[in-house]
Design an enzyme around this catalytic site. Sequence first.
Site, short mmCIF file in Angstrom:
data_model
loop_
_atom_site.label_atom_id
_atom_site.label_comp_id
_atom_site.label_asym_id
_atom_site.label_seq_id
_atom_site.Cartn_x
_atom_site.Cartn_y
_atom_site.Cartn_z
N ASP A 36 -14.33 35.67 27.01
CA ASP A 36 -15.14 34.91 27.96
C ASP A 36 -16.25 35.86 28.43
O ASP A 36 -16.15 37.08 28.26
CB ASP A 36 -14.30 34.44 29.13
CG ASP A 36 -15.09 33.62 30.12
OD1 ASP A 36 -15.98 32.87 29.69
OD2 ASP A 36 -14.84 33.76 31.33
N LEU A 37 -17.30 35.35 29.04
CA LEU A 37 -18.41 36.20 29.49
C LEU A 37 -18.26 36.56 30.97
O LEU A 37 -18.03 37.72 31.31
CB LEU A 37 -19.73 35.48 29.26
CG LEU A 37 -20.99 36.27 29.64
CD1 LEU A 37 -21.13 37.52 28.77
CD2 LEU A 37 -22.23 35.38 29.52
N ASP A 38 -18.33 35.56 31.82
CA ASP A 38 -18.28 35.82 33.26
C ASP A 38 -16.89 36.31 33.67
O ASP A 38 -15.88 35.65 33.41
CB ASP A 38 -18.61 34.55 34.05
CG ASP A 38 -20.06 34.14 33.88
OD1 ASP A 38 -20.84 35.00 33.45
OD2 ASP A 38 -20.38 32.98 34.14
N GLU A 73 -9.66 36.10 29.29
CA GLU A 73 -10.27 35.21 30.28
C GLU A 73 -9.93 35.68 31.69
O GLU A 73 -8.97 36.42 31.90
CB GLU A 73 -9.74 33.78 30.10
CG GLU A 73 -10.53 32.93 29.13
CD GLU A 73 -11.76 32.30 29.76
OE1 GLU A 73 -12.02 32.59 30.96
OE2 GLU A 73 -12.44 31.52 29.08
N ASP A 74 -10.74 35.23 32.65
CA ASP A 74 -10.45 35.54 34.06
C ASP A 74 -10.23 34.29 34.88
O ASP A 74 -10.09 34.37 36.10
CB ASP A 74 -11.61 36.36 34.67
CG ASP A 74 -12.83 35.50 34.94
OD1 ASP A 74 -13.15 34.65 34.08
OD2 ASP A 74 -13.44 35.66 36.00
N SER A 81 -18.07 31.64 25.88
CA SER A 81 -18.51 31.30 27.23
C SER A 81 -18.97 29.85 27.30
O SER A 81 -19.54 29.32 26.33
CB SER A 81 -19.65 32.23 27.65
OG SER A 81 -20.22 31.80 28.86
N ALA A 82 -18.74 29.21 28.43
CA ALA A 82 -19.23 27.86 28.66
C ALA A 82 -20.70 27.85 29.05
O ALA A 82 -21.31 26.80 29.22
CB ALA A 82 -18.41 27.18 29.76
N TRP A 123 0.83 -1.22 0.00
CA TRP A 123 0.00 0.00 0.00
C TRP A 123 0.85 1.26 0.00
O TRP A 123 0.35 2.35 -0.21
CB TRP A 123 -0.94 -0.01 1.20
CG TRP A 123 -0.23 0.18 2.52
CD1 TRP A 123 0.87 -0.50 2.99
CD2 TRP A 123 -0.56 1.10 3.55
NE1 TRP A 123 1.22 -0.05 4.24
CE2 TRP A 123 0.37 0.92 4.61
CE3 TRP A 123 -1.56 2.06 3.69
CZ2 TRP A 123 0.33 1.68 5.77
CZ3 TRP A 123 -1.60 2.80 4.87
CH2 TRP A 123 -0.67 2.61 5.89
N ASP A 124 2.16 1.10 0.25
CA ASP A 124 3.08 2.23 0.26
C ASP A 124 2.92 3.08 -1.00
O ASP A 124 3.01 4.31 -0.96
CB ASP A 124 4.53 1.74 0.32
CG ASP A 124 4.82 0.79 1.46
OD1 ASP A 124 3.86 0.23 2.02
OD2 ASP A 124 6.00 0.61 1.80
N LYS A 160 -15.05 28.35 38.56
CA LYS A 160 -14.87 29.39 37.55
C LYS A 160 -14.33 28.81 36.25
O LYS A 160 -13.34 28.09 36.24
CB LYS A 160 -13.92 30.47 38.07
CG LYS A 160 -14.56 31.38 39.12
CD LYS A 160 -13.66 32.56 39.45
CE LYS A 160 -14.36 33.53 40.39
NZ LYS A 160 -13.51 34.71 40.69
N LYS A 189 -13.40 23.82 28.47
CA LYS A 189 -12.12 24.36 28.91
C LYS A 189 -11.58 23.53 30.09
O LYS A 189 -12.37 23.05 30.89
CB LYS A 189 -12.29 25.82 29.35
CG LYS A 189 -12.92 26.74 28.30
CD LYS A 189 -13.27 28.08 28.92
CE LYS A 189 -14.07 28.96 27.96
NZ LYS A 189 -14.47 30.25 28.56
N THR A 226 -21.31 37.39 36.40
CA THR A 226 -22.47 36.59 36.83
C THR A 226 -22.04 35.56 37.87
O THR A 226 -22.85 34.70 38.24
CB THR A 226 -23.11 35.86 35.62
OG1 THR A 226 -22.13 35.00 35.03
CG2 THR A 226 -23.59 36.86 34.59
N LYS A 251 2.60 0.38 16.06
CA LYS A 251 3.70 0.38 15.10
C LYS A 251 3.49 1.50 14.09
O LYS A 251 4.43 2.18 13.69
CB LYS A 251 3.79 -0.97 14.38
CG LYS A 251 4.96 -1.07 13.41
CD LYS A 251 4.95 -2.40 12.67
CE LYS A 251 6.13 -2.47 11.70
NZ LYS A 251 6.06 -3.68 10.84
N GLN A 252 2.24 1.68 13.68
CA GLN A 252 1.87 2.73 12.73
C GLN A 252 0.94 3.73 13.42
O GLN A 252 0.10 3.33 14.22
CB GLN A 252 1.10 2.13 11.54
CG GLN A 252 1.86 1.10 10.76
CD GLN A 252 2.80 1.74 9.76
OE1 GLN A 252 3.00 2.95 9.78
NE2 GLN A 252 3.39 0.94 8.90
#
Length: 772
Positions: A558-560, A718-719, A663-664, A139-140, A594, A694, A566, A380-381
């Site tokens: 990020d939001l918060d 981010e915070d 945001s998450a 197949w090489d 957080k 995250k 929040t 091996k592969q």
Amino acid sequence: RTEHVLLQGTPLEAGFTEEGDKLINRIGVSADQGEEILLVKYCAYASSREPGEKDPLAVVRAETARAVSTGTETLLREHREYLARFWERSDIRIEGDEVLQQGLRFNLLALLQSAGRDGIRSIAAKGLSGEGYEGHYFWDTEIYVLPFFIHTFPDIARALLLYRYSILDKARERAAVLSEQGALFPWRTIAGDEASAYFPAGTAQYHINADIVYGLEKYYRATGDTAFLGDYGAEIAFETARLWMSLGDFVESRGGKFCLNCVTGPDEYTALVNNNLYTNIMARGNLEFALKAAEYLKKEAPERWELLKKRLSLAEEELKSWRAAIDNMYLPYDSERGIHPQDDSFLDKEIWDFQNTPPENYPLLLHYHPLVIYRHQVLKQPDVVLAMFLQGRHFSRADKRRNFLYYDPLTTGDSSLGPCIRSVAAAEQGDTSLAYTYFMTTARMDLDDVNGNVKDGVHTAAMAGTWISIVYGFGGMRKKDDQLFFDPKLPKAWKALEFRVRYKANELAVFLTEKEVRYSLLEGEGVTFYHQYTPVTLSSGASRTLSLMPRLEGILFDLDGVVTDTAELHYRAWKRLTEELGIPFDRRVNEELKGIGRRESFKIILHHAGISMTEGEIALRIEVKNGYYGELLREMTPKDILPGVMEFLKDLKSRKIKTALISASRNAPFIVDRLGLREFFDATVSPDEVVIGKPDPEICFVAAEKLRLPLKHCAGIEDAAAGIGAIRSAGMFSVGIGPAAAGADLSLAGTKELTFEALEKAFLKRWGWNPA
């Protein structure tokens, strides 16, 4: 057959003598001391394998006579002209490493020397250099060697594929021996018969069929050779598609998905498994191309279609079954890890004890029984990594990263086929240092005898892997929907890199340095391709130079804790829920939540309380908490935007800097609307679009894709430590707000300090670039 011509010196008696099992041809020459003797040896080769050839001796006699008549000067001139054309199209130039340059040219020349050009020969795994593998083809050819010829000398690629057509009847016979339909190409062969005696790592590698069709499709897409498709390619695709339908089943326990059981994938340290990912996804590609070929012939070559349909007894119901298998192909996936298991059972095995395996025990297959190796997670592969490279459009950037990080440490390096693929994968992840390390292994494999076995012959696939690593790895070339894409990156060890590729009627030169890339159309009427996300159109003879230096074009928020706060609302909602359930919860535990998704957050709360719940119970409690949180969110107004954020967003908008919300929280769109900020975000990534939260960088990858920006052209704000980890893992510039984000590239005490000028200055310094 040889013929000798003495050009300088006085001939004496010459003739043949037998010495044991050898036939010796002695040529006597008389000359004085210091006199030059010049003897020219003309050689010709022929065999009875040539179609219609019954007297190869007559052929070689005629050929040697013609060579003598032509003369050495003409033959040498023709040879030099041929090689000049070869190097003009295929040479790879590297500035900064002469030793490596030698290795590259050695590899490319060996490929040219070894490749069959007559449609009845292929290219041996050891080329023309040694007796390893006894001259057999694998197949090489299609996976490693063919791409080089497709994009440099497509006529040679066509001949290599014609070889496969020449043994198609043998492949049909092989399928019948195994009680299967269609055609099964031999794993190891010369004349079309299966030469592999070890079936677990030989015949069971059914993926050889899909590999051949992959190469066939790649050739067709790059050349537009419709005649080849109609006369040869379609028939190969149809007969191999039949093999997959005969081999596989729609399995009820897998939800009716199409499964391929008891196969061996490219990784020969894992044999006879169910649903090898590589085999399944390549088989799907095989079936897809067979359908596309049928559709093309029906529309564009109906006479040829009718002829093939009648000769192969193809029915519309059979084509419908191919579509059903395509739509229902089972591809193993582990949603907990966010990776694709190599096969159904791979992740259930113990990981090989690499730490306590002595260096002298590699390659493993020479020191451990196969059954010992088969019981472990050891490769091996780079099986799954190779699947992601060949079928990249089916994997997200996050998929590729997670799979590579999981499987690369499990790969031993025992196979010469692996380093080039690992190099390409590392380059795609942005790790040019690791990519360079793997590349050097494949580039000098034979000249430095890296594996200690060059006495058996060179490693043809590794030689071709040099080209693959350069063009697909550092050149970042990909093909999507018949369009070329480039995402080049130069290793630090080099000053410049130049290569050429042919695609359809065009020849494109790519020259890159650390800071820029130049694309030049050397041949063709005109071409359009993409540099990263930028479309580039070139007319004949035109060039265009583009910067490779990162520039700040997009910012992820990020939001918060970045746009609004929040966190207190989350705390109040969790507090209400936990009090109702009688679960202890305080602000100390809340700090750990957080940047973490709701499901993971609740598990942390339960862990601290020493309580366990089923997934169903967790889901119910989360919904209750979200209801409480939603009540609090409805009280939010624009007054809740953190200080300086509105001014910062307005400034970004005026500068045409793209923005995305990462945001998450599933409530992010609602919160943005309550704050009146929707117009300031070009994209929002929902948690439903992300498999792993995250600090996995997936959310950043999705955002950059939505913004259509390279990762290094983005910054993330981010915070939380988890968020900073995600941004950094994505290869982006990171900005941290507050004490929890101390590991960021730029740390700010609060959002009031956010300004584009300060961010851009730090961004450019991070990448070592000052535009002024």
